[in-house]
Design a protein around this motif. Sequence first.
Motif, short mmCIF file in Angstrom:
data_model
loop_
_atom_site.label_atom_id
_atom_site.label_comp_id
_atom_site.label_asym_id
_atom_site.label_seq_id
_atom_site.Cartn_x
_atom_site.Cartn_y
_atom_site.Cartn_z
N MET A 1 -78.13 -62.09 -34.41
CA MET A 1 -78.24 -62.97 -32.84
C MET A 1 -78.26 -62.28 -31.32
SD MET A 1 -74.99 -64.91 -30.59
CE MET A 1 -74.31 -62.90 -30.74
N SER A 2 -78.87 -61.06 -30.84
CA SER A 2 -78.90 -60.83 -29.36
C SER A 2 -77.54 -60.82 -28.69
CB SER A 2 -79.79 -60.82 -29.03
OG SER A 2 -80.31 -61.66 -28.07
N PHE A 3 -77.34 -59.53 -28.21
CA PHE A 3 -76.19 -59.82 -26.74
C PHE A 3 -76.53 -60.68 -25.70
CE2 PHE A 3 -73.28 -58.06 -23.93
CZ PHE A 3 -72.17 -57.96 -25.17
N PRO A 4 -75.63 -61.19 -25.36
CA PRO A 4 -75.62 -62.54 -24.67
C PRO A 4 -76.24 -61.89 -23.41
CG PRO A 4 -73.61 -63.25 -25.69
CD PRO A 4 -74.26 -61.68 -26.32
N TRP A 6 -76.59 -64.11 -19.73
CA TRP A 6 -76.65 -65.39 -19.18
C TRP A 6 -77.34 -65.42 -17.94
CZ3 TRP A 6 -73.96 -67.76 -22.96
CH2 TRP A 6 -72.77 -66.79 -23.46
N PHE A 7 -78.04 -66.53 -18.44
CA PHE A 7 -79.46 -67.37 -17.57
C PHE A 7 -78.86 -68.28 -16.82
CE2 PHE A 7 -81.52 -63.86 -20.11
CZ PHE A 7 -81.68 -62.95 -19.37
N ALA A 8 -79.64 -68.96 -15.46
CA ALA A 8 -79.06 -70.25 -15.26
C ALA A 8 -79.32 -71.20 -15.57
CB ALA A 8 -79.41 -70.24 -14.08
N GLY A 9 -78.62 -72.19 -16.00
CA GLY A 9 -78.92 -73.53 -17.70
C GLY A 9 -78.99 -73.24 -18.49
N GLN A 10 -78.45 -71.85 -18.95
CA GLN A 10 -78.37 -71.37 -20.67
C GLN A 10 -77.49 -72.50 -20.92
OE1 GLN A 10 -78.44 -67.29 -20.77
NE2 GLN A 10 -78.35 -67.63 -22.98
N VAL A 11 -77.64 -73.02 -22.40
CA VAL A 11 -76.53 -73.36 -23.06
C VAL A 11 -75.49 -72.58 -23.71
CG1 VAL A 11 -76.00 -74.53 -25.09
CG2 VAL A 11 -77.54 -75.29 -23.75
N ILE A 12 -74.40 -72.36 -23.50
CA ILE A 12 -73.22 -71.71 -23.61
C ILE A 12 -72.71 -71.81 -25.27
CG2 ILE A 12 -70.57 -70.65 -23.39
CD1 ILE A 12 -71.40 -70.39 -20.63
N THR A 13 -73.05 -71.11 -26.47
CA THR A 13 -72.12 -71.40 -27.69
C THR A 13 -71.17 -71.00 -28.21
OG1 THR A 13 -73.54 -70.29 -28.64
CG2 THR A 13 -74.71 -71.78 -28.43
N ALA A 14 -70.11 -71.27 -28.79
CA ALA A 14 -69.06 -70.18 -29.22
C ALA A 14 -69.48 -69.25 -30.28
CB ALA A 14 -68.59 -71.04 -30.60
N GLU A 15 -70.55 -69.23 -30.77
CA GLU A 15 -71.25 -67.29 -31.39
C GLU A 15 -71.70 -66.81 -30.32
OE1 GLU A 15 -74.81 -66.06 -34.34
OE2 GLU A 15 -75.09 -67.88 -33.47
N ARG A 16 -72.27 -67.15 -28.85
CA ARG A 16 -72.75 -66.01 -27.83
C ARG A 16 -71.42 -65.30 -27.12
NH1 ARG A 16 -78.05 -65.99 -26.60
NH2 ARG A 16 -77.47 -65.65 -24.92
N LEU A 17 -70.46 -66.41 -27.60
CA LEU A 17 -68.89 -66.20 -26.05
C LEU A 17 -68.25 -65.73 -27.11
CD1 LEU A 17 -67.91 -69.76 -25.07
CD2 LEU A 17 -68.72 -67.73 -24.12
N ASN A 18 -67.95 -65.39 -28.95
CA ASN A 18 -67.33 -64.54 -29.88
C ASN A 18 -68.18 -63.11 -30.14
OD1 ASN A 18 -64.81 -66.53 -30.34
ND2 ASN A 18 -66.71 -67.02 -32.04
N ALA A 19 -69.11 -63.00 -29.49
CA ALA A 19 -69.99 -61.29 -29.63
C ALA A 19 -69.57 -60.30 -28.97
CB ALA A 19 -71.49 -61.84 -29.73
#
Length: 180
Positions: A1-4, A6-19
């Motif tokens: 997974m690439s480092f997050p 953030w863009f408008a309308g993007q879905v936030i996931t636990a994996e992306r937040l925990n990165a």
Amino acid sequence: MSFPQWFAGQVITAERLNARNVHEVLQSQDQEASSTSYVMSEIQVEFEPDATYMYWCYISYTADYRNGLRWTWSGSGTTLGSFTQAMAHDASGATGQNASREVIFRRPANTTDRQAGGTSLLSGASPVSVVQSAYDQGTLFTSGGTPTLNLMFGRWADGVGQNTILRGGNQTRFLYQRIA
């Protein structure tokens, strides 16, 4: 997974937040080194491929001034941009356990040993029980596959006196955070 990013309308996931979380690996038990041969510590980490991390390694150790401590990193698929700080060697042992000492600040290459001095007790008492600190921090870059990093340690010299001890429990720890 690439480092997050953030863009408008993007879905936030636990994996992306925990990165972005800071992770910690502890040395749970004291470990001894009786020679200059490296000993594998409990600080062993597996990283995500093709990533950049910041890291901080806080090393606690006990070493006789004649033996000191040396450490290095082993593993695969990782390149370090390392900055270290450690107590200089006192070849005479004359400064004692709480006296001021010179400090070494280095920017070692990946294959360069990192070294730290030990302590003497002016009374000649044994064993040396003063816990010293050394620091290694910087950035690390990973390549493909399964990148790993392991802290290895040993004596910096085969002198007389007690073994060099990497301190465990709440003392030696490695923290890392993905930044890209």
